[in-house]
Design an enzyme around this catalytic site. Structure first.
Site, mmCIF file in Angstrom:
data_model
loop_
_atom_site.group_PDB
_atom_site.id
_atom_site.type_symbol
_atom_site.label_atom_id
_atom_site.label_comp_id
_atom_site.label_asym_id
_atom_site.label_seq_id
_atom_site.Cartn_x
_atom_site.Cartn_y
_atom_site.Cartn_z
ATOM 1 C CB SER A 54 -0.578 2.442 -5.097
ATOM 2 O OG SER A 54 -1.101 3.082 -6.239
ATOM 3 C CE1 TYR B 82 -2.830 -2.298 -7.282
ATOM 4 C CE2 TYR B 82 -3.235 0.063 -7.116
ATOM 5 C CZ TYR B 82 -2.356 -0.998 -7.253
ATOM 6 O OH TYR B 82 -1.016 -0.755 -7.347
#
Length: 266
Positions: free
Chosen positions: A148, A161
């Site tokens: 990401s 995350y």
């Protein structure tokens, strides 16, 4: 120089977390280019079977489904080993499975932290560990980890995350160095915001966490990070994946492709 083609005919790919969203799109891109694909995920059984059957019919390849829970190492190993038992090979492993939770650190549920680290990071290790013996025996393999932009930079309220995706980036580099002389590569794709079901759910959560409207979340939080002011598309991510797994990407190793509209250029 001859034209570069992505012909994956006869190859076998596993895509974790592929019953919807990015994973489903990546699985279909591989199938469209000739690879047999094993889907994985915990989605609705009827919808999953419809997806499996459609991809197989549309692209003339074998498509299977395995319901391994990405929190359970023994089930992850069975996903890999049963794939090899059926097809006799494993060429591509795409670690895509992921979940999210948005909350301040001091309010972050411990169970959510453990689940995010388990699914977004630890499952990448377990799947790669299971795949490597088969790839080493074949003398070739492609491991692609969906990281990401949050594997490169941070945002508030996403501690688990961000920690997991930074871990994925470190793992990607380490594994690449270990297998560099064995015909195996390990790389990552770092998307910005893609309008997936996961992101759709984040909009409401982020609005609550920040005390703003959902419209403000999209405009001032999500797309504010991306200079193009556009969500990343599935097709753009598929292009990155196909390059990495193709012969053209054979010397890309321990690296990543950022598909984030310029977010991490800042």
């Amino acid at each position: 120089m001859s034209g570069i083609r992505t012909d994956l005919t006869g190859q076998v790919a596993i895509v974790t977390g592929s019953t919807s969203g990015i994973g489903a799109a990546m699985a279909e891109a591989l199938a469209e280019n000739g690879a047999h694909v094993v889907l994985n995920g915990l989605g609705d059984a009827t919808e999953t079977e419809a997806l499996r059957a459609r991809i197989a019919a549309d692209h003339g390849v074998e498509v299977r489904y395995h319901g391994a829970n990405m929190l359970k190492p023994d089930e992850i190993a069975d996903l890999v080993n049963s794939t090899v038992a059926e097809f006799g090979r494993l060429d591509i492993l795409m670690n895509n499975a992921g979940i999210q939770n948005v909350a301040p650190v001091d309010e972050f549920p411990e169970a959510k932290w453990d689940a995010i680290i388990g699914i977004n990071l630890s499952s990448v290790f377990h799947a790669a560990k299971a795949a490597l013996p088969h790839m080493k025996k074949a003398g070739r393999g492609r491991i692609v980890n969906l990281a990401s932009a949050h594997g490169l930079v941070a945002s508030p309220f996403k501690s688990a995350y961000v920690a997991a995706k930074h871990g994925v980036m470190g793992f990607t580099k380490t594994l690449a160095l270990e297998v560099a002389e064995q015909g195996i590569t390990c790389n990552a794709i770092c998307p910005g915001y893609v309008k997936t079901p996961l992101v759709e759910n984040q909009i409401a959560d982020t609005a609550k966490a920040r005390g703003i409207s959902e419209e403000e979340v999209v405009r001032d939080v999500m797309l504010a990070a991306q200079p193009t002011k556009k969500f990343v598309t599935y097709e753009e991510l598929a292009g990155a994946l196909l390059y990495i797994v193709s012969d053209a990407g054979a010397n890309m190793n321990g690296s990543w492709i950022s598909v984030d509209g310029g977010w991490t250029a800042k």
